[in-house]
Design an enzyme around this catalytic site. Sequence first.
Site, PDB file in Angstrom:
ATOM      1  N   ASN A  81     103.317  46.144 110.928  1.00 34.17           N
ATOM      2  CA  ASN A  81     102.583  47.164 110.164  1.00 34.17           C
ATOM      3  C   ASN A  81     101.209  47.435 110.764  1.00 34.17           C
ATOM      4  O   ASN A  81     100.503  48.337 110.314  1.00 34.17           O
ATOM      5  CB  ASN A  81     102.460  46.776 108.675  1.00 34.17           C
ATOM      6  CG  ASN A  81     101.295  45.836 108.418  1.00 34.17           C
ATOM      7  OD1 ASN A  81     100.944  45.034 109.270  1.00 34.17           O
ATOM      8  ND2 ASN A  81     100.694  45.931 107.243  1.00 34.17           N
TER       9      ASN A  81
ATOM     10  N   SER B  47      99.325  58.722 102.118  1.00 32.15           N
ATOM     11  CA  SER B  47      98.676  57.447 102.455  1.00 32.15           C
ATOM     12  C   SER B  47      97.187  57.447 102.098  1.00 32.15           C
ATOM     13  O   SER B  47      96.453  58.385 102.427  1.00 32.15           O
ATOM     14  CB  SER B  47      98.839  57.166 103.955  1.00 32.15           C
ATOM     15  OG  SER B  47      98.083  56.013 104.292  1.00 32.15           O
TER      16      SER B  47
ATOM     17  N   GLY C 152     114.927  43.622  95.459  1.00 31.18           N
ATOM     18  CA  GLY C 152     114.987  44.445  96.667  1.00 31.18           C
ATOM     19  C   GLY C 152     115.093  43.567  97.900  1.00 31.18           C
ATOM     20  O   GLY C 152     114.767  42.365  97.860  1.00 31.18           O
TER      21      GLY C 152
ATOM     22  N   GLY D 154     100.632  47.576  93.316  1.00 31.70           N
ATOM     23  CA  GLY D 154     100.452  47.311  94.746  1.00 31.70           C
ATOM     24  C   GLY D 154      99.103  47.716  95.314  1.00 31.70           C
ATOM     25  O   GLY D 154      98.886  47.596  96.532  1.00 31.70           O
TER      26      GLY D 154
ATOM     27  N   ASP E 224     101.193  42.585 105.861  1.00 33.90           N
ATOM     28  CA  ASP E 224     101.707  42.840 104.502  1.00 33.90           C
ATOM     29  C   ASP E 224     101.883  41.548 103.685  1.00 33.90           C
ATOM     30  O   ASP E 224     101.547  41.511 102.502  1.00 33.90           O
ATOM     31  CB  ASP E 224     103.062  43.561 104.568  1.00 33.90           C
ATOM     32  CG  ASP E 224     102.919  45.062 104.801  1.00 33.90           C
ATOM     33  OD1 ASP E 224     101.827  45.612 104.522  1.00 33.90           O
ATOM     34  OD2 ASP E 224     103.897  45.683 105.267  1.00 33.90           O
TER      35      ASP E 224
ATOM     36  N   LYS F 270     108.257  50.475 110.733  1.00 29.74           N
ATOM     37  CA  LYS F 270     107.848  49.074 110.881  1.00 29.74           C
ATOM     38  C   LYS F 270     108.823  48.242 111.701  1.00 29.74           C
ATOM     39  O   LYS F 270     108.413  47.323 112.402  1.00 29.74           O
ATOM     40  CB  LYS F 270     107.642  48.444 109.501  1.00 29.74           C
ATOM     41  CG  LYS F 270     106.472  49.026 108.721  1.00 29.74           C
ATOM     42  CD  LYS F 270     106.290  48.325 107.403  1.00 29.74           C
ATOM     43  CE  LYS F 270     105.175  48.949 106.594  1.00 29.74           C
ATOM     44  NZ  LYS F 270     104.919  48.264 105.321  1.00 29.74           N
TER      45      LYS F 270
ATOM     46  N   GLY G  40     114.565  45.183 101.287  1.00 28.27           N
ATOM     47  CA  GLY G  40     114.203  46.049 102.412  1.00 28.27           C
ATOM     48  C   GLY G  40     113.046  45.470 103.207  1.00 28.27           C
ATOM     49  O   GLY G  40     112.789  44.258 103.187  1.00 28.27           O
ATOM     50  N   GLY G  41     112.320  46.351 103.908  1.00 24.37           N
ATOM     51  CA  GLY G  41     111.238  45.914 104.785  1.00 24.37           C
ATOM     52  C   GLY G  41     110.129  45.181 104.048  1.00 24.37           C
ATOM     53  O   GLY G  41     109.666  44.123 104.502  1.00 24.37           O
TER      54      GLY G  41
ATOM     55  N   THR H  36     103.763  52.729 108.797  1.00 24.84           N
ATOM     56  CA  THR H  36     104.388  52.658 107.483  1.00 24.84           C
ATOM     57  C   THR H  36     105.823  53.166 107.605  1.00 24.84           C
ATOM     58  O   THR H  36     106.329  53.364 108.719  1.00 24.84           O
ATOM     59  CB  THR H  36     103.519  53.419 106.439  1.00 24.84           C
ATOM     60  OG1 THR H  36     104.085  53.224 105.149  1.00 24.84           O
ATOM     61  CG2 THR H  36     103.399  54.903 106.735  1.00 24.84           C
TER      62      THR H  36
ATOM     63  N   TYR I 219     102.032  51.643  94.005  1.00 29.78           N
ATOM     64  CA  TYR I 219     100.738  51.785  93.349  1.00 29.78           C
ATOM     65  C   TYR I 219     100.520  53.256  93.021  1.00 29.78           C
ATOM     66  O   TYR I 219     101.163  54.127  93.607  1.00 29.78           O
ATOM     67  CB  TYR I 219      99.603  51.265  94.247  1.00 29.78           C
ATOM     68  CG  TYR I 219      99.617  51.851  95.632  1.00 29.78           C
ATOM     69  CD1 TYR I 219      99.037  53.074  95.897  1.00 29.78           C
ATOM     70  CD2 TYR I 219     100.241  51.173  96.676  1.00 29.78           C
ATOM     71  CE1 TYR I 219      99.077  53.615  97.165  1.00 29.78           C
ATOM     72  CE2 TYR I 219     100.285  51.714  97.954  1.00 29.78           C
ATOM     73  CZ  TYR I 219      99.701  52.932  98.185  1.00 29.78           C
ATOM     74  OH  TYR I 219      99.745  53.477  99.429  1.00 29.78           O
TER      75      TYR I 219
HETATM   76  P1  NDP Z   1     113.140  49.917 102.076  1.00 27.87           P
HETATM   77  O1  NDP Z   1     113.756  51.272 102.129  1.00 27.87           O
HETATM   78  O2  NDP Z   1     113.118  49.098 103.311  1.00 27.87           O
HETATM   79  O3  NDP Z   1     113.920  49.044 100.960  1.00 27.87           O
HETATM   80  C1  NDP Z   1     114.176  49.547  99.702  1.00 27.87           C
HETATM   81  C2  NDP Z   1     114.891  48.482  98.826  1.00 27.87           C
HETATM   82  O4  NDP Z   1     114.914  49.012  97.501  1.00 27.87           O
HETATM   83  C3  NDP Z   1     116.320  48.163  99.205  1.00 27.87           C
HETATM   84  O5  NDP Z   1     116.561  46.809  98.955  1.00 27.87           O
HETATM   85  C4  NDP Z   1     117.134  49.041  98.240  1.00 27.87           C
HETATM   86  O6  NDP Z   1     118.374  48.461  97.859  1.00 27.87           O
HETATM   87  C5  NDP Z   1     116.255  49.023  97.017  1.00 27.87           C
HETATM   88  N1  NDP Z   1     116.424  50.232  96.187  1.00 27.87           N
HETATM   89  C6  NDP Z   1     116.127  51.505  96.534  1.00 27.87           C
HETATM   90  N2  NDP Z   1     116.363  52.324  95.478  1.00 27.87           N
HETATM   91  C7  NDP Z   1     116.848  51.552  94.480  1.00 27.87           C
HETATM   92  C8  NDP Z   1     117.279  51.817  93.142  1.00 27.87           C
HETATM   93  N3  NDP Z   1     117.275  53.053  92.631  1.00 27.87           N
HETATM   94  N4  NDP Z   1     117.698  50.789  92.376  1.00 27.87           N
HETATM   95  C9  NDP Z   1     117.705  49.526  92.876  1.00 27.87           C
HETATM   96  N5  NDP Z   1     117.308  49.202  94.130  1.00 27.87           N
HETATM   97  C10 NDP Z   1     116.884  50.209  94.919  1.00 27.87           C
HETATM   98  O7  NDP Z   1     111.671  50.150 101.487  1.00 27.87           O
HETATM   99  P2  NDP Z   1     110.372  49.204 101.674  1.00 27.87           P
HETATM  100  O8  NDP Z   1     110.746  47.822 101.337  1.00 27.87           O
HETATM  101  O9  NDP Z   1     109.748  49.436 103.005  1.00 27.87           O
HETATM  102  O10 NDP Z   1     109.338  49.800 100.589  1.00 27.87           O
HETATM  103  C11 NDP Z   1     109.609  49.678  99.208  1.00 27.87           C
HETATM  104  C12 NDP Z   1     108.399  50.129  98.386  1.00 27.87           C
HETATM  105  O11 NDP Z   1     107.289  49.267  98.587  1.00 27.87           O
HETATM  106  C13 NDP Z   1     107.928  51.542  98.741  1.00 27.87           C
HETATM  107  O12 NDP Z   1     107.782  52.262  97.531  1.00 27.87           O
HETATM  108  C14 NDP Z   1     106.600  51.312  99.422  1.00 27.87           C
HETATM  109  O13 NDP Z   1     105.696  52.385  99.182  1.00 27.87           O
HETATM  110  C15 NDP Z   1     106.107  50.046  98.758  1.00 27.87           C
HETATM  111  N6  NDP Z   1     105.161  49.293  99.612  1.00 27.87           N
HETATM  112  C16 NDP Z   1     103.885  49.059  99.172  1.00 27.87           C
HETATM  113  C17 NDP Z   1     102.973  48.348  99.957  1.00 27.87           C
HETATM  114  C18 NDP Z   1     101.581  48.091  99.447  1.00 27.87           C
HETATM  115  O14 NDP Z   1     100.672  47.806 100.255  1.00 27.87           O
HETATM  116  N7  NDP Z   1     101.353  48.142  98.160  1.00 27.87           N
HETATM  117  C19 NDP Z   1     103.329  47.847 101.303  1.00 27.87           C
HETATM  118  C20 NDP Z   1     104.711  48.124 101.671  1.00 27.87           C
HETATM  119  C21 NDP Z   1     105.569  48.833 100.846  1.00 27.87           C
HETATM  120  P3  NDP Z   1     119.744  48.666  98.725  1.00 27.87           P
HETATM  121  O15 NDP Z   1     119.720  47.586  99.764  1.00 27.87           O
HETATM  122  O16 NDP Z   1     120.813  48.505  97.725  1.00 27.87           O
HETATM  123  O17 NDP Z   1     119.665  50.058  99.305  1.00 27.87           O
END
Ligand code: NDP
Length: 317
Positions: free
Chosen positions: A107, A35, A147, A264, A124, A86, A149-150, A82, A243
Amino acid sequence: MMRGAALPVRPVDRTLASALSPTLFGVLGDPVDHSLSPAMQNAAFAAAGLPHVYLRYRVAPQALAAALDEARALGMGGLNLTIPLKEVALCLVDRLTAEAERIGAVNTIVFERRGDRLVGDNTDGRGFLASLRGRVRLRGQTAVILGAGGSARAVGTALAASGCARLVVANRTAARGERLASRLADLGGAPIASVPLASRALRDVLGDAALVVNTTPAGLAGAGLPVEPSATPSHCLFVDLVYGVRPSRFLARATRARRRTLDGGLMLLHQGALAFEAWTGRPAPRAAMARALRAAGLSLTEPRAAASVWARRPPRS
Ligand code: NDP
């Protein structure tokens, strides 16, 4: 730092905290060693003339409740959360801001009355929109989120209120993409659709997209995404929440297709600045925070000539 214990503050950190009579802040997560928030927030406190200290703590989800209890007892001033904390935090704080509730994740934690009340906030989505300012016009346009996710929740919540004409979620696991689309649709705002990541439907949507945001960590581990940048209009902006010192594989492909890109780093800066303001009630010294991130190797490119982002103010909490 110990994993799974109550908030693990090393003796040296306690000494530093009491000697300066400052307030202690920090980021909790696992992993958290990478971080850049400590460098950024400590630079902010120094620039603002505040004697506060910001540290990082490795905390597993099952240890978060105990960590928050200890943070209260220590009289900490605020926390960032993080991965993977979250969502767990939603039921561990005393109150959620309207925005944390809309996003469904926390967050940033603000300690009201020196820890009497923990308020869960989320910066965020606003940080993401701020990073787009001056780079893309969203009003009336199609935006695509890769994607579900979170971070996709935060980005989707922000984009749903940004005036775009259509928001499309494309996820590897289609059912999860549909769940996010339906959650975002419940918030009102832009019409939302979901498509599977590897699909003809996504290719069709890309043909209209003004913005494509990668919220997946794919690429960190070398995996590619089935997205063809040249299928988008030439003005389309590609954003990767990841990033780093080098462009991600996702952004490198977009650059090769002569599309504009943004990583990012600026989102990190703006979400951190908003957290600083929530904790201190003062304007964040963004220039000093940006200098600290640049010193860590991030490029934080300034926007070139581009139309402005139109975004509705988030609801007040
Ligand atoms: P999550 O684990 O909550 O979600 C990950 C998502 O990515 C899911 O939808 C998953 O799909 C998909 N995924 C994972 N691997 C693959 C792959 N190989 N191919 C296709 N899809 C994939 O993670 P977060 O959303 O919390 O974080 C994601 C990224 O964002 C991290 O790298 C984090 O560091 C970055 N981030 C950056 C921030 C910033 O300030 N710049 C702030 C917050 C996050 P499935 O549902 O199929 O598993």
